[in-house]
Every structure is written in C-alpha cells, then in structure tokens.
Design an enzyme around this catalytic site. Structure first.
Site, PDB file in Angstrom:
ATOM      1  N   HIS A  60      48.730 -34.826  80.891  1.00  0.00           N
ATOM      2  CA  HIS A  60      48.652 -35.028  79.438  1.00  0.00           C
ATOM      3  C   HIS A  60      47.290 -34.619  78.898  1.00  0.00           C
ATOM      4  O   HIS A  60      46.443 -35.479  78.656  1.00  0.00           O
ATOM      5  CB  HIS A  60      48.857 -36.513  79.110  1.00  0.00           C
ATOM      6  CG  HIS A  60      50.227 -37.018  79.355  1.00  0.00           C
ATOM      7  ND1 HIS A  60      51.201 -37.046  78.373  1.00  0.00           N
ATOM      8  CD2 HIS A  60      50.801 -37.526  80.468  1.00  0.00           C
ATOM      9  CE1 HIS A  60      52.315 -37.546  78.875  1.00  0.00           C
ATOM     10  NE2 HIS A  60      52.102 -37.858  80.148  1.00  0.00           N
ATOM     11  N   GLU A  92      59.837 -39.526  77.289  1.00  0.00           N
ATOM     12  CA  GLU A  92      60.882 -39.848  78.267  1.00  0.00           C
ATOM     13  C   GLU A  92      61.965 -38.781  78.142  1.00  0.00           C
ATOM     14  O   GLU A  92      62.633 -38.691  77.114  1.00  0.00           O
ATOM     15  CB  GLU A  92      61.409 -41.266  77.990  1.00  0.00           C
ATOM     16  CG  GLU A  92      62.579 -41.682  78.854  1.00  0.00           C
ATOM     17  CD  GLU A  92      62.359 -41.371  80.335  1.00  0.00           C
ATOM     18  OE1 GLU A  92      61.352 -41.818  80.914  1.00  0.00           O
ATOM     19  OE2 GLU A  92      63.203 -40.657  80.914  1.00  0.00           O
ATOM     20  N   GLU A 117      46.507 -33.841  75.995  1.00  0.00           N
ATOM     21  CA  GLU A 117      46.324 -34.349  74.622  1.00  0.00           C
ATOM     22  C   GLU A 117      45.652 -35.717  74.616  1.00  0.00           C
ATOM     23  O   GLU A 117      45.232 -36.198  73.576  1.00  0.00           O
ATOM     24  CB  GLU A 117      47.674 -34.388  73.890  1.00  0.00           C
ATOM     25  CG  GLU A 117      48.638 -35.500  74.286  1.00  0.00           C
ATOM     26  CD  GLU A 117      49.330 -35.282  75.632  1.00  0.00           C
ATOM     27  OE1 GLU A 117      48.994 -34.307  76.343  1.00  0.00           O
ATOM     28  OE2 GLU A 117      50.202 -36.105  75.975  1.00  0.00           O
ATOM     29  N   CYS A 126      54.526 -33.049  80.819  1.00  0.00           N
ATOM     30  CA  CYS A 126      55.169 -34.210  81.443  1.00  0.00           C
ATOM     31  C   CYS A 126      56.682 -34.223  81.154  1.00  0.00           C
ATOM     32  O   CYS A 126      57.393 -33.411  81.722  1.00  0.00           O
ATOM     33  CB  CYS A 126      54.456 -35.493  81.024  1.00  0.00           C
ATOM     34  SG  CYS A 126      54.734 -36.831  82.193  1.00  0.00           S
TER      35      CYS A 126
HETATM   36  N1  GLN Z   1      58.939 -40.081  83.549  1.00  0.00           N
HETATM   37  C1  GLN Z   1      59.134 -39.473  82.263  1.00  0.00           C
HETATM   38  C2  GLN Z   1      60.426 -38.694  82.205  1.00  0.00           C
HETATM   39  O1  GLN Z   1      61.163 -38.656  83.134  1.00  0.00           O
HETATM   40  C3  GLN Z   1      57.987 -38.582  81.878  1.00  0.00           C
HETATM   41  C4  GLN Z   1      56.732 -39.394  81.659  1.00  0.00           C
HETATM   42  C5  GLN Z   1      55.797 -38.815  80.641  1.00  0.00           C
HETATM   43  O2  GLN Z   1      56.139 -37.903  79.887  1.00  0.00           O
HETATM   44  N2  GLN Z   1      54.633 -39.387  80.558  1.00  0.00           N
HETATM   45  O3  GLN Z   1      60.707 -38.100  81.204  1.00  0.00           O
END
Ligand code: GLN
Length: 200
Positions: A176, A51, A178, A82
């Site tokens: 992702h 996040e 990984e 991400c």
């Molecule tokens: N929505 C997340 C963010 O804003 C990212 C999601 C993720 O890394 N799987 O950081």
C-alpha cells in the site's frame, strides 16, 4: 493529452481517498469512478486496497465488471494495490466460491498469502530498480506464478516473494504505497499513463 493525465480511482470500496491524494501529489487530475460513464472519462485507473470479494460483488452489482474488462482489454493503464492486485490477476488462489476478477495480468495471485502468519508487516522493497522503499502489507496477496510477459518489479526481503509486477500498461503491488507518504509508485504509474497518452 495535456501534461496532467486524468486518473480515476475505482471507488466501490477500499482506501480511495488516500490514492486520490497520492495521485494528485504526483501531478494527475483525479476522479472517483463508480459508474461506466465515469470510467469512460479517465486515461488510467487505480484499483485500491480493500476487500477483493466485496469489490467484486459491488462491481457486479454496479454493472462495472464488463466495462472494466473492456477498458483493460483496450489497453487502458491500470494500477492495482493489494485487493486491486487480486482484481487484475487472471487467476487467483484462496478466493471465495465463484469469486471473479477483472483480469489482465497473466499471473496467479494467492489471497491473504502472508496473512496466515501475520496480518500486517513492513518490508524494504527495491521497487523497479529505482531504490529501496518501505512497503506496508495488510492481509496481502503475493504473486504465486506468472506468465512470460510479466515483469517482476519487487520482492520482499527476506522471503523473496513477488509483490510488484508489470505487464505492459498494467501495474500491481501487494503493498500500500498510498499509506506511507512515499510517492514513487504513484509517480511511476502517472508516468505510465502519460507515456500511454503520448503513444496514442
Ligand atoms: N485480503 C484482502 C482481499 O482479499 C486484501 C487486503 C487489502 O487490500 N489490504 O481482498
């Protein structure tokens, strides 16, 4: 540099262990990085998914934002997946108030871009022209606009959204790798770090 580059995974928050495992499998010596001293000891860094708002707050609290920005500015290879892609973006859309990134890639990344319709999904991506890989997206961002020095390495099909990019030593994916056991993206990054070591 020897054959095994030392690659850190930023371990403030997110799926650190999966990246450590994938990097080891790709031939890197791996370290979890939480402090500036640990950052000094690596040749390259992965910023995991998680996040980005929490990661930013923790990076600030651990006084890691400036050291991270400094290493990126010096040209350290880094790969963001991400939330990590969001952290490497120079500009973001749909961030929370005051949300900062480390930056480095000349692009605008939209947070949770696919997530308004679906939380997670999979798509086949032709990654870096190296063949199709199955990509997993979880509340993923996409690249909305990019600067002239940013190379597109992958798009969703269908949809044609930009989900993998590279600018010099910086690599970012919305998905992702990984989590799927397909080692190609990590192998690509480990090779970037190796090459960077040979050129120094
Ligand atoms: N929505 C997340 C963010 O804003 C990212 C999601 C993720 O890394 N799987 O950081």
């Amino acid at each position: 540099m020897t054959n095994a580059p030392i690659i850190g995974v930023l371990a403030l928050q997110g799926d650190v262990r999966e990246h450590l495992r994938a990097l080891s499998a790709a031939g890197a010596e791996v370290r979890a990085v939480r402090r500036a001293g640990e950052l000094d000891a690596v040749h390259g860094l992965v910023i995991p998914g998680g996040e980005s708002t929490t990661m930013w707050k923790l990076a600030d609290a651990f006084e890691m934002l400036d050291p991270l920005k400094a290493r990126i500015k010096e040209g350290m290879p880094a790969y963001g997946s991400c939330a990590g892609m969001i952290m490497l973006a120079d500009r973001i859309e749909d961030g929370i108030a005051g949300q900062q990134t480390i930056g480095g890639i000349d692009m605008v990344v939209r947070r949770n871009a696919f997530g308004r319709q679906v939380d997670s999904f999979e798509s086949d991506i032709d990654f870096a022209g190296g063949g199709i890989l199955r990509a997993v997206f979880i509340r993923a961002p996409w690249v909305e606009t990019l600067g002239g020095d940013v190379e597109v390495l992958g798009r969703t099909r269908p949809g044609d959204r930009i989900v993998a990019v590279r600018q010099g030593p910086l690599l970012a994916t919305s998905f992702h790798p990984e989590l799927t056991g397909d080692g190609r993206v990590h192998a690509y990054f480990v090779e970037m770090v190796r090459r960077d070591g040979r050129e120094r």
